[in-house]
Scaffold this active site. Sequence first.
Site, short mmCIF file in Angstrom:
data_model
loop_
_atom_site.label_atom_id
_atom_site.label_comp_id
_atom_site.label_asym_id
_atom_site.label_seq_id
_atom_site.Cartn_x
_atom_site.Cartn_y
_atom_site.Cartn_z
CB SER A 42 -0.96 -0.04 1.20
OG SER A 42 -2.02 0.85 1.03
CG ASP A 206 -4.42 -1.94 0.70
OD1 ASP A 206 -3.58 -2.59 1.36
OD2 ASP A 206 -4.44 -0.69 0.66
#
Length: 359
Positions: A42, A206
């Site tokens: 991320s 993610d």
Amino acid sequence: MEQKNINLALQGGGSHGAFAWGVLDRLLDENWLTIAAISGTSAGAMNGAALKAGLARYKGLRGRRAAQENLDALWASVGKVSDNRMVHWMHSLMPVPSSLGRLTELFSPAAWLENLTRIFSPYDYGPFYVNPLASVLRDLPYPSFDVEAGPQLFISATNVRTGRIRVFTGRAATRDAVMASACLPNLFRAVEIYDPDTERVEAFWDGGFIANPALYPLYRPDLPRDIVIVNINPLMRDGLPRTPSQISDRVNEVSFNSSLMAELRSINFVKRLFAEGRLENRAMKNPLIHMILDDMLMNDLTARSKVLPDPGMLDRMKAAGQVAAHSFIEEHADALNTRDTVDLAALFNGAGIIDRVGV
């Protein structure tokens, strides 16, 4: 100082990743420190990509400066996404009791966005949908990070269909891979990338859901033993969460730390076997674990500030990261390539981490 080689493991945490920006900025000032590999998820993937691209572009001091320039440009772009200063301005003019303060949370930009994502999906935007991270990564001063030069880069994302981790590295560590690693599904559409392992186009979310960050790519025999983890999500929080937002924030922190804690527990088990002499003459790596963190700072923030960054907050977090990295260097530089600076046994026995800044 003699030359030291390390791997970096960069956690994700939205705009709180600006803390790692400060950490990396400070580490890049040390000519004796060589970064061999980076594993990021991320925001950690974005930091890692910017770092890798700068170091890959030039050798030596020029490469370090290029990496710092890349990181500065990255977070300058992130800071333009949102300005949440109005809420802080209102609180400074009219302090309110905590019970009424909770009411203002309902009308904050973060709460508005959270409620909006419960009604609308990123797929509802039709042809008007744009992933803003594409331009942020494209417009870096040095945007090429899917290259062989520089430190090895490992980017983690979650395969939506299988729920399994996919680690992108080498030529596969593209801009799309970084966007996939940072794809919060309530804000962005899944990023679709062809996967040669499954021979089909897969959708990715993610990476923090399943690896934040992944440590196992750093166990390779050609990489240093030392893994320096830059923590974004607080490991410890002393106060009991009581309000809805506090409970939600702590659930977020525990969830996004769970994969890291699982890997650290496995490393701790391996270390016990080494200490007992049960892995002699085995092709098993005994990693040296270090952490750079500031739980006190992170305890002052909420999960909502991860998605709505305040430019002032980003600068504050960069400065805190620089201080934490400087503290780590002053206290633990000699330990690198020699011994752990995190007592994993104490961590899992409930003692926690004694040093809250720059462990």
